[in-house]
Design an enzyme around this catalytic site. Structure first.
Site, PDB file in Angstrom:
ATOM      1  N   HIS A 191       0.824  -1.246   0.020  1.00 42.12           N
ATOM      2  CA  HIS A 191      -0.167   0.528  -0.185  1.00 42.12           C
ATOM      3  C   HIS A 191       0.988   1.119   0.026  1.00 42.12           C
ATOM      4  CE1 HIS A 191      -2.272  -3.266   2.076  1.00 42.12           C
ATOM      5  NE2 HIS A 191      -2.744  -3.012   0.770  1.00 42.12           N
TER       6      HIS A 191
HETATM    7  S1  FES Z   1       2.337  -0.745   3.158  1.00 41.20           S
HETATM    8 FE1  FES Z   1       0.194  -2.008   3.823  1.00 41.20          FE
HETATM    9  S2  FES Z   1       1.461  -3.087   4.222  1.00 41.20           S
HETATM   10 FE2  FES Z   1       3.324  -2.571   3.963  1.00 41.20          FE
END
Ligand code: FES
Length: 181
Positions: free
Chosen positions: A146
């Site tokens: 993410h």
């Molecule tokens: S940014 Fe979501 S698991 Fe690493």
């Protein structure tokens, strides 16, 4: 006719009750046989206990490179930082950080950074261990799940992760060997 209908209706109810009870009993047996291996697996084996500490030889890791070792089932990043990486980490204004921690609080010796390699957002393994990996906007690690960016001290700088990559307990047992755990 009406009696027969009633009787067969009652039998139907009784049969359904039996089926429900039988299914319930199967459920209990099924749950018991499912839970036991789970409980049994929670007793650490001798093998797991032996892995509660891991010794790492630092000699083969040149400056600017990192290795990943497994400690208690988790990836641990061991990075030999360059002078430039140490300087970058030390120059950050700690009060501006999401999880304020000075670089000096995260290392035993500035040239060695040791931390658990699991993103503190949802547990993906961040990229940055290999020289060909993306290292994010702050030159450390980048979590592709993410988009969390960690700096050269493994501190969260951008993205959804709430905290820095954790530092496991470890100590130097010699100039070139650490013991994790
Ligand atoms: S940014 Fe979501 S698991 Fe690493």
């Amino acid at each position: 006719m009406a009696d027969n209908a009633a009787t067969s209706g009652d039998e139907g109810v009784e049969r359904r009750d039996f089926l429900v009870l039988a299914a319930g009993a199967m459920g209990v047996v099924g749950t018991a046989s499912f839970v036991w291996p789970l409980i049994d697996s929670m007793n650490p084996s001798a093998e797991v206990l032996a892995l509660s500490t891991v010794e790492v030889n630092l000699e083969p890791i040149p400056a600017g490179q990192a290795i990943t070792v497994v400690w208690q089932g988790k990836p641990v990043f061991v990075r030999h930082r360059t002078e430039e990486e140490i300087k970058q980490a030390a120059e950050v204004v700690v009060a501006d950080l999401r999880d304020p921690e000075p670089d000096s609080a995260r290392v035993e010796r500035p040239e060695w950074l040791v931390m658990i390699g699991l993103c503190t957002h949802l547990g993906c393994i961040p990229l940055g261990q290999k020289s060909t990996d993306p290292q994010g906007e702050f030159g450390g690690w980048f979590c592709p799940c993410h988009g969390s960016h960690y700096d050269t001290a493994g501190r969260i700088r951008k993205g959804p992760a709430p905290t820095n990559l954790p530092v496991p307990p470890y100590s130097f047992v010699s100039d070139t060997t650490i013991l994790i755990g």
